[in-house]
Enzyme design. Structure first.
Site, PDB file in Angstrom:
ATOM      1  N   GLU A  53       0.688  -1.198   0.006  1.00 41.58           N
ATOM      2  CA  GLU A  53       0.037   0.064   0.020  1.00 41.58           C
ATOM      3  C   GLU A  53       0.721   1.359   0.013  1.00 41.58           C
ATOM      4  O   GLU A  53       0.408   2.516  -0.423  1.00 41.58           O
ATOM      5  CB  GLU A  53      -1.031   0.057   1.316  1.00 41.58           C
ATOM      6  CG  GLU A  53      -0.337  -0.041   2.296  1.00 41.58           C
ATOM      7  CD  GLU A  53      -1.409  -0.363   3.380  1.00 41.58           C
ATOM      8  OE1 GLU A  53      -1.593   0.516   4.314  1.00 41.58           O
ATOM      9  OE2 GLU A  53      -1.797  -1.666   3.649  1.00 41.58           O
ATOM     10  N   CYS A  54       2.044   1.241   0.355  1.00 44.82           N
ATOM     11  CA  CYS A  54       2.924   2.509   0.333  1.00 44.82           C
ATOM     12  C   CYS A  54       3.078   3.077  -1.097  1.00 44.82           C
ATOM     13  O   CYS A  54       3.497   4.146  -1.482  1.00 44.82           O
ATOM     14  CB  CYS A  54       4.312   2.211   1.088  1.00 44.82           C
ATOM     15  SG  CYS A  54       5.413   1.006   0.330  1.00 44.82           S
TER      16      CYS A  54
END
Lengths: 255, 352
Positions: A53-54
């Site tokens: 998700e980063c």
């Protein structure tokens, strides 16, 4: 008899790995999902692609990332994107499997990661959604991993952080969610799926040493137990070797 | 003075603030202490940048603690160790997508605060939802219509978002308004003295945040010549015109991860989160010793290094080199070097 020895967490990691097919893109959550994904990559899914998700996509998985944003998640990655991009790509259809954890999961596969007890007056305040809600809203299908206890498998979550089938058949469509929703639940007692008609959780296989009755006793709602439930195959020597020697040699997650 | 929440979604106010900012290339370098004193005011909303414990502006956060700023409103996407502020009056409420350090555990001060009602949670979000809120501010959109958060209790516990019918297809969508935090502190690898900030690794939400926020402080590992930036602008995520202050803070993300430079101090984070902050008393003891009891970030690193009995900085650099050695990527000036080499050496030496 020369039995293969393994721990419950090792079994979980192996079961998780088997659920990933070669060529799939996997949106990976933190903890055991990381281990399962890396193990699958080293065993039977060399063309699997991880998404974090980063904003990291498709790193060369050499070592277990210690966090879903640490430098190992973009080790030799072809590109590094942003948070809105990776979730946008999931909505577009580039994420096949979402891999999640959480504190509670109910019979429709809804997950709670926000609070235990009343929201306004919580007994325990948890982390909050993070990317879990987006992953379950947007990915093709979702695998949940967690401990199997009655309070962790309640009939109804104290708070729905992450959507499963909400309140039953057709609810996801009515709510406007795009992804396919929950697909498998892996616990330390068994592997569960969801009934196509009722959208309720059903047992698929129970782990060695456990019976369907035991799984039911540790579940806070009535589990659908079909006649064709089987015992989960034990980890093979090859699976355990790769897990112990290559995936998590320092026993960060699997012990 | 209005509450931070009243300013948070006010796009007219946000525009007025930015119309007043000078576009001139000014030398904005200043010590971190002065930047925090001037640009972080009591009651401001402050947004987490980087990924909390990856490229987060930890040195600046500790400095906010040292200066005993009051009643800040945190925006956590995700939120990290600075949630300890609230037990010392530093934070009165927050907007939460995630607070924790993954499997290292929950952050006890945050949990305690919410459970006993001393820390208000104004709204719940998902990471994607909150990221879109900031993106809308950057892209000049009043709101975005997305497919996250629908059908869940997040819709009921977030007063800012709402469900609506997509006018084109008729299906339900979640409307997320543009968010404009009061202040953002962004830690980057390189910045020039005007504030152009360059990173390696994921931008996460920082390209959005620097335009969305009213005030922006850039802290950097190293100040570089502006020519260095202008001849290689591709990884510049912060343009100078939105920046109010530039502070050179080597190891400014410690004990977090700085991609290509140093890894997490995992042992410290685990010890602090699992043990030292378990009770309000032990949190207070830790906070008084390491934050209030030190004059700056470097003294704090030195204190930690003495406790650990090892050169933490050298150790973390070696760990990071395994994952992504900056020189491996052929990024030339990316590696630690050049005129500021001495500064790193100095800090590393002191950290034994």
């Amino acid at each position: 008899m020369n039995e293969v020895q393994y721990t419950p967490r090792e079994l979980l990691a192996c079961v998780a790995a088997r659920l990933i097919s070669d060529g799939e893109s996997v949106f990976v959550g933190t903890g055991l999902p990381l281990v399962g994904a890396l193990l699958a990559h080293k065993l039977h899914a060399p063309n699997m692609m991880a998404i974090y998700e980063c904003g990291a996509v498709d790193p060369e998985p050499r070592v277990l990332p210690w966090s879903v944003a640490c430098s190992w998640t973009y080790h030799k990655a072809p590109t590094i994107l942003s948070m809105t991009s990776v979730f946008g790509h999931s909505r577009a259809g580039y994420a096949d499997v979402g891999f999640l954890g959480g504190a509670q999961i109910d019979m429709y596969g809804n997950i709670n990661a926000t609070c235990i007890g009343d929201y306004d007056n919580p007994k325990v305040r948890l982390t909050g959604s993070g990317g879990a809600n987006d992953i379950a809203s947007l990915c093709g299908k979702v695998i949940f991993m967690g401990l199997h206890l009655p309070e962790r498998f309640p009939e109804k979550c104290d708070y729905i952080t992450t959507p499963g089938f909400l309140d039953g058949p057709g609810a996801r469509e009515r709510a406007g969610l795009v992804g396919g929703g929950p697909w498998r639940v892996i616990s330390h007692l068994g592997v569960m799926g969801f009934d196509e008609e009722t959208c309720r959780m059903k047992l698929i296989s129970y782990h060695p040493g456990v019976t369907p009755d035991v799984v039911q006793q540790f579940t806070g709602f009535e589990l659908i137990i079909p006649d064709d439930v089987t015992e989960t195959p034990k980890p093979t020597e090859e699976e355990l070797r790769v897990l112990r020697e290559e995936v998590d040699p320092n026993q960060l997650f699997v012990f | 003075m209005s509450h931070a929440n009243e300013r948070l979604f006010d796009h007219q106010l946000a525009r007025e603030v930015k119309l007043r900012k000078s576009r001139a290339e000014r030398d904005k370098r200043m010590p971190l202490k002065d930047a925090i004193a001037e640009f972080v005011q009591d009651g401001d909303s402050i947004v987490e940048t980087g990924f909390a414990y990856v490229r987060g502006p930890m040195a600046a956060f500790w400095e906010i603690g040292r200066q005993r700023k009051k009643d800040l409103v945190g925006i956590f996407t995700p939120g990290g160790m600075n949630t300890a502020w609230h037990e010392f009056g530093g934070m009165e409420g927050c907007h939460v997508a995630y607070v924790g350090v993954e499997m290292r555990g929950l952050i006890s001060p945050f949990r305690r605060g919410v459970q006993n009602g001393t820390l208000k949670v104004y709204s719940e979000w998902s990471h994607g939802g909150l990221a879109l809120s900031l993106l809308a501010a950057e892209k000049g959109l009043n709101y975005v219509a997305c497919k996250s958060m629908l059908g869940t209790d997040i819709m009921k516990t977030n007063p800012y978002i709402r469900e609506a019918e997509d006018p084109f297809t008729g299906e339900p969508v979640c409307l997320v308004p543009a968010m404009y935090p009061d202040v953002a502190i962004i830690h980057v690898h390189h910045a020039d003295k005007f504030g152009n900030g360059r990173i390696w690794g994921p931008a996460v939400n920082d390209t959005s945040i620097c335009i969305a926020a009213h005030k922006v402080i850039v802290t950097c590992e190293r100040i570089v010549d502006t020519l260095d930036i202008r001849t290689n602008p591709y990884q510049v995520i912060v343009p100078h015109y939105c920046v109010d202050a530039v502070c050179e803070v080597p190891y400014g993300a410690y004990p977090g991860d700085m991609p290509g430079m140093y890894y997490f101090d995992r042992r410290l984070q685990e010890r602090v989160v699992r043990l030292e902050w378990k009770t309000p008393e032990s949190t207070k003891e830790w906070y008084e010793k390491y934050i209030l009891g030190t004059k700056d970030h470097f003294e704090m690193i030195q204190l930690i290094a003495e406790d650990e009995g090892m050169n933490v900085i050298d150790y973390l650099k070696k760990l990071e080199q395994l994952a992504c050695d900056a020189s491996f990527y052929g990024l030339g000036t990316w590696g630690i070097g050049g005129e500021r080499e001495w500064k790193y050496e100095e800090v590393a030496k002191r950290a034994i």
